[in-house]
Design a protein around this motif. Structure first.
Motif, PDB file in Angstrom:
ATOM      1  N   GLU A   1       0.828  -1.210   0.000  1.00  0.00           N
ATOM      2  CA  GLU A   1       0.000   0.000   0.000  1.00  0.00           C
ATOM      3  C   GLU A   1       0.860   1.257   0.000  1.00  0.00           C
ATOM      4  O   GLU A   1       0.572   2.219  -0.713  1.00  0.00           O
ATOM      5  N   ILE A   2       1.912   1.246   0.775  1.00  0.00           N
ATOM      6  CA  ILE A   2       2.804   2.406   0.832  1.00  0.00           C
ATOM      7  C   ILE A   2       3.490   2.610  -0.510  1.00  0.00           C
ATOM      8  O   ILE A   2       3.548   3.720  -1.035  1.00  0.00           O
ATOM      9  N   LEU A   3       3.972   1.511  -1.095  1.00  0.00           N
ATOM     10  CA  LEU A   3       4.643   1.614  -2.395  1.00  0.00           C
ATOM     11  C   LEU A   3       3.704   2.075  -3.495  1.00  0.00           C
ATOM     12  O   LEU A   3       4.113   2.766  -4.415  1.00  0.00           O
ATOM     13  N   SER A   4       2.426   1.686  -3.404  1.00  0.00           N
ATOM     14  CA  SER A   4       1.467   2.090  -4.433  1.00  0.00           C
ATOM     15  C   SER A   4       0.814   3.418  -4.123  1.00  0.00           C
ATOM     16  O   SER A   4       0.031   3.938  -4.918  1.00  0.00           O
ATOM     17  N   GLY A   5       1.090   3.984  -2.955  1.00  0.00           N
ATOM     18  CA  GLY A   5       0.529   5.279  -2.592  1.00  0.00           C
ATOM     19  C   GLY A   5      -0.897   5.202  -2.098  1.00  0.00           C
ATOM     20  O   GLY A   5      -1.616   6.192  -2.107  1.00  0.00           O
TER      21      GLY A   5
END
Length: 160
Positions: free
Chosen positions: A130-134
């Motif tokens: 989720e963090i990597l995909s924003g």
């Protein structure tokens, strides 16, 4: 109901088989715990398959025990076993049953620990994605100003 020698022996054999299977399951749970700590996915998958096979075997032994109890007009499950053991203090089944119950409690606890480790690993992987995909849905994500953010991050960190 008082058990004759043959009945007691038949129940002992089933209980011994159940106990052996539960002991094998314990070995797998302990190996799984170590594999989870070492983050060895192939070994974890293999152990999971072994556990499934042992679970089926334990279910078969449980069904065989319950069939015996039914044949003897005794309630199935723990209640029936308690009644049977109380009526047959010298049947030779008490030791098997006590060990089986004690081991079952340990297996439940260890399985919950292993399951918790798996859950946390999945949760961390999901958060990282989720963090990597924003797109973080975690309330513990903060903006540059230190304010809680829910929903999308301001920008995507990485793209594939």
């Amino acid at each position: 109901m008082r058990l004759n020698h043959e009945q007691a022996k038949a129940l002992q054999q089933i209980l011994a088989a159940e106990l052996h299977c539960a002991q094998e399951f314990k070995v797998r749970l302990d190996r799984e715990f170590e594999a989870l700590k070492g983050k060895e996915p192939e070994l974890i998958r293999s152990i999971s398959e072994e556990k499934q096979s042992l679970t089926l075997q334990m279910q078969q032994y449980l069904q065989a025990r319950n069939r015996l109890l039914s044949q003897w007009a005794i309630p199935q499950g723990n209640e029936g076993m308690q009644q049977l053991l109380a009526a047959n203090p010298t049947s030779g089944c008490h030791d098997f049953w006590d060990k089986l119950i004690q081991l079952a409690h340990h297996l439940r606890e260890q399985n919950e620990i292993n399951g918790g480790i798996i859950f946390m690993g999945q949760r961390h992987a999901k958060q990282a994605l989720e963090i990597l995909s924003g797109k973080s849905h975690d309330k513990n994500t903060y903006s540059r100003k230190g304010e809680s953010m829910l929903g999308s991050l301001a920008h995507t960190i990485a793209k594939a």
